[in-house]
Design a protein around this motif. Structure first.
Motif, mmCIF file in Angstrom:
data_model
loop_
_atom_site.group_PDB
_atom_site.id
_atom_site.type_symbol
_atom_site.label_atom_id
_atom_site.label_comp_id
_atom_site.label_asym_id
_atom_site.label_seq_id
_atom_site.Cartn_x
_atom_site.Cartn_y
_atom_site.Cartn_z
ATOM 1 N N UNK A 1 0.839 -1.205 0.000
ATOM 2 C CA UNK A 1 0.000 0.000 0.000
ATOM 3 C C UNK A 1 0.873 1.255 0.000
ATOM 4 N N UNK A 2 1.935 1.234 0.779
ATOM 5 C CA UNK A 2 2.846 2.379 0.834
ATOM 6 C C UNK A 2 3.466 2.640 -0.530
ATOM 7 N N UNK A 3 3.903 1.559 -1.188
ATOM 8 C CA UNK A 3 4.547 1.695 -2.497
ATOM 9 C C UNK A 3 3.589 2.239 -3.548
ATOM 10 N N UNK A 4 2.291 2.022 -3.343
ATOM 11 C CA UNK A 4 1.302 2.453 -4.328
ATOM 12 C C UNK A 4 0.553 3.716 -3.901
ATOM 13 N N UNK A 5 1.064 4.375 -2.874
ATOM 14 C CA UNK A 5 0.505 5.663 -2.478
ATOM 15 C C UNK A 5 -0.865 5.592 -1.841
ATOM 16 N N UNK A 6 -1.195 4.461 -1.204
ATOM 17 C CA UNK A 6 -2.497 4.302 -0.551
ATOM 18 C C UNK A 6 -2.343 4.491 0.956
ATOM 19 N N UNK A 7 -3.182 5.328 1.546
ATOM 20 C CA UNK A 7 -3.157 5.509 2.992
ATOM 21 C C UNK A 7 -3.647 4.233 3.673
ATOM 22 N N UNK A 8 -3.084 3.941 4.845
ATOM 23 C CA UNK A 8 -3.494 2.732 5.553
ATOM 24 C C UNK A 8 -3.333 2.918 7.061
ATOM 25 N N UNK A 9 -4.014 2.049 7.785
ATOM 26 C CA UNK A 9 -3.893 2.000 9.243
ATOM 27 C C UNK A 9 -3.896 0.525 9.640
ATOM 28 N N UNK A 10 -3.058 0.176 10.598
ATOM 29 C CA UNK A 10 -2.995 -1.201 11.083
ATOM 30 C C UNK A 10 -3.650 -1.272 12.455
ATOM 31 N N UNK A 11 -4.657 -2.134 12.576
ATOM 32 C CA UNK A 11 -5.416 -2.273 13.822
ATOM 33 C C UNK A 11 -5.108 -3.633 14.448
ATOM 34 N N UNK A 12 -4.424 -3.668 15.596
ATOM 35 C CA UNK A 12 -4.054 -4.943 16.210
ATOM 36 C C UNK A 12 -5.274 -5.788 16.580
ATOM 37 N N UNK A 13 -5.047 -7.083 16.636
ATOM 38 C CA UNK A 13 -6.084 -8.004 17.078
ATOM 39 C C UNK A 13 -5.471 -9.031 18.005
ATOM 40 N N UNK A 14 -6.309 -9.774 18.722
ATOM 41 C CA UNK A 14 -5.819 -10.841 19.596
ATOM 42 C C UNK A 14 -5.366 -12.007 18.722
ATOM 43 N N UNK A 15 -4.072 -12.307 18.742
ATOM 44 C CA UNK A 15 -3.584 -13.403 17.929
ATOM 45 C C UNK A 15 -4.090 -14.743 18.465
ATOM 46 N N UNK A 16 -4.305 -15.691 17.580
ATOM 47 C CA UNK A 16 -4.872 -16.980 17.990
ATOM 48 C C UNK A 16 -3.949 -17.721 18.953
ATOM 49 N N UNK A 17 -2.645 -17.481 18.855
ATOM 50 C CA UNK A 17 -1.722 -18.141 19.765
ATOM 51 C C UNK A 17 -1.965 -17.771 21.214
ATOM 52 N N UNK A 18 -2.344 -16.533 21.455
ATOM 53 C CA UNK A 18 -2.644 -16.080 22.815
ATOM 54 C C UNK A 18 -4.094 -16.402 23.181
#
Length: 246
Positions: free
Chosen positions: A104-121
């Motif tokens: 997304x960064x390379x293609x000029x698209x804005x983004x946000x990363x939203x954490x989640x509870x990983x299945x391992x935990x």
């Protein structure tokens, strides 16, 4: 005008483990791109009328599918204001969120990363297995049971890991458990080290079996355990019977 892509962790399966931010974005999304680990109960929270596009990959598909997913994100971001890329667990714990953010960064698209509870935990917690414990485990490692064949290195050094960490959490490792256990034992791990395998953790379909390094492969086969499943190796597994709360 280009939209914004939200790389959102949907958690391990139980919709009650969605973060407030994840649910907020699901409710206002213009389109939702989801993978095969996002449960039907979570998808039911997507408002009726919101387009849903399945971008899940098949086991063993490492490259061509990701290219297709990247293309979908780019095309949807050109059409919509709010694009939710919904992923099982956490986006950047074996979820390819880092790769997609780079794209997304390379293609000029804005983004946000939203954490989640990983299945391992999440799976461990619901099964009553504390991944760390003052008496049993001061260290924990998360490892992928399957590696991208395109990697230049040999991947996880199981033999070295055997003597360097207390609790090992393996994702995507059911089909290679025999090899993994053999290498851990060769590395010095006790053949009797407790192992838990949790299938569909945190969901109503959750199943767990326990065994030892030397016999867990056969127990998985006889119990017909199938992915998605989390494997936990270490002394903390023995606490499950006492701590389990479900």
């Amino acid at each position: 005008m280009k939209g914004k892509v939200y790389l959102v962790g949907a958690g391990p399966g139980d919709p009650r483990l969605l973060t407030l931010r994840a649910d907020e974005l699901i409710q206002k999304a213009d389109v939702v791109l989801y993978d095969r680990l996002v449960t039907k109960r979570i998808m039911s929270r997507v408002p009726r009328g919101t387009p849903k596009v399945y971008v899940g990959r098949s086991i063993g598909d490492h490259t061509s599918h990701q290219d297709s997913t990247n293309h979908h994100m780019l095309e949807q971001a050109k059409k919509h204001k709010t694009v939710v890329r919904l992923k099982g667990g956490d986006p950047i714990i074996f979820g390819r969120g880092g790769e997609e953010a780079e794209y997304l960064k390379e293609n000029g698209i804005k983004y946000e990363i939203v954490p989640g509870v990983t299945s391992g935990i999440g799976s461990a917690t619901y099964a009553g297995i504390p991944l760390t414990h003052r008496k049993f485990a001061s260290s924990v490692v998360f490892a992928a049971g399957h590696e991208d064949p395109g990697k230049e290195s040999d991947g996880v050094d199981w033999k070295a890991m055997a003597g360097s960490v207390d609790t090992i959490v393996i994702m995507m490792g059911v089909t290679r458990i025999g090899t993994i256990c053999s290498e851990l034992i060769e590395g010095g791990a006790d053949r009797g080290t407790p192992v838990a395998v949790i299938e569909n953790g945190t969901t109503p379909q959750e199943r767990m079996i326990t065994g030892k390094l030397h016999n867990i492969e056969q127990l998985i086969k006889s119990s017909d355990i199938r992915p998605p499943a989390v494997i936990i190796i270490g002394g903390v597994v023995g606490l499950s019977e006492k701590i389990k709360w479900r």
